[in-house]
Design a protein around this motif. Structure first.
Motif, PDB file in Angstrom:
ATOM      1  N   THR A   1      -3.335   5.734  -9.605  1.00 32.57           N
ATOM      2  CA  THR A   1      -3.431   4.336  -9.996  1.00 32.57           C
ATOM      3  C   THR A   1      -2.235   3.567  -9.454  1.00 32.57           C
TER       4      THR A   1
ATOM      5  N   LYS B   1      -9.209   8.741  -5.686  1.00 29.59           N
ATOM      6  CA  LYS B   1      -9.851   7.844  -6.640  1.00 29.59           C
ATOM      7  C   LYS B   1     -10.089   8.570  -7.965  1.00 29.59           C
TER       8      LYS B   1
ATOM      9  N   GLY C   1      -3.840   4.125  -0.978  1.00 31.44           N
ATOM     10  CA  GLY C   1      -4.349   3.009  -1.766  1.00 31.44           C
ATOM     11  C   GLY C   1      -3.520   1.774  -1.540  1.00 31.44           C
TER      12      GLY C   1
ATOM     13  N   SER D   1      -5.952  -6.641  -7.572  1.00 35.30           N
ATOM     14  CA  SER D   1      -7.066  -5.748  -7.286  1.00 35.30           C
ATOM     15  C   SER D   1      -6.592  -4.601  -6.404  1.00 35.30           C
ATOM     16  N   THR D   2      -7.270  -3.486  -6.505  1.00 39.18           N
ATOM     17  CA  THR D   2      -6.840  -2.271  -5.814  1.00 39.18           C
ATOM     18  C   THR D   2      -7.976  -1.623  -5.043  1.00 39.18           C
ATOM     19  N   ASN D   3      -7.599  -0.824  -4.068  1.00 36.06           N
ATOM     20  CA  ASN D   3      -8.520   0.034  -3.331  1.00 36.06           C
ATOM     21  C   ASN D   3      -7.865   1.398  -3.193  1.00 36.06           C
ATOM     22  N   TYR D   4      -8.670   2.450  -3.191  1.00 39.20           N
ATOM     23  CA  TYR D   4      -8.142   3.801  -3.106  1.00 39.20           C
ATOM     24  C   TYR D   4      -8.923   4.627  -2.110  1.00 39.20           C
TER      25      TYR D   4
ATOM     26  N   THR E   1     -10.902   7.917  -1.089  1.00 38.64           N
ATOM     27  CA  THR E   1     -11.830   8.720  -1.877  1.00 38.64           C
ATOM     28  C   THR E   1     -11.148   9.944  -2.480  1.00 38.64           C
TER      29      THR E   1
ATOM     30  N   GLY F   1       0.797  -1.202   0.000  1.00 39.37           N
ATOM     31  CA  GLY F   1       0.000   0.000   0.000  1.00 39.37           C
ATOM     32  C   GLY F   1       0.837   1.262   0.000  1.00 39.37           C
TER      33      GLY F   1
ATOM     34  N   ARG G   1      -3.418  -5.789  -4.082  1.00 36.37           N
ATOM     35  CA  ARG G   1      -3.248  -7.161  -3.619  1.00 36.37           C
ATOM     36  C   ARG G   1      -2.348  -7.883  -4.610  1.00 36.37           C
TER      37      ARG G   1
END
Length: 116
Positions: free
Chosen positions: A69, A65, A49, A57-60, A62, A35, A52
């Motif tokens: 990237t 976003k 962010g 797969s990704t998470n950001y 807010t 991260g 995995r």
């Protein structure tokens, strides 16, 4: 143990782009995700962010976003943070993070400064 080294920070203008890199070494097979966090003086370190490692797969957060990237280079054990449309609020020290079993591994950080 895992060793993380960030690079790519610098001084840019509002609206510019910048790409940070985080190179991992050591027991990389113990890493399930990597991260990015950032911190400014006087404030807590905040999540930017994550990616995995198995699925990609990704998470950001807010706040980033659609502008930031995260990607990974499988053979070089490197994770990237592509930052577009940078704003002055994106200024801070950016840290790479990797949960490693019961601990957290951190890089030394790289400074990103966005001028208005």
């Amino acid at each position: 143990q895992v060793h993380l080294v960030e690079s790519g920070g610098g001084l840019v203008q509002s609206g510019d782009s910048l790409r940070l890199s985080c190179a991992a070494s050591g027991d990389i097979y113990g890493i399930s995700a990597m991260g990015w966090y950032r911190q400014v003086p006087g404030k807590e370190r905040e999540f930017v962010g994550l990616i995995r490692m198995s699925s990609g797969s990704t998470n950001y957060a807010t706040s980033v976003k659609g502008r930031f990237t995260i990607s990974k280079h499988n053979t070089e054990n490197t994770v990237y943070l592509q930052m577009n449309s940078l704003k002055p609020d994106d200024t801070g020290v950016y840290y790479c993070n990797a949960p490693y079993y019961t601990t957290e591994c951190w890089g030394q950080g790289t400074q990103v400064t966005v001028s208005s």
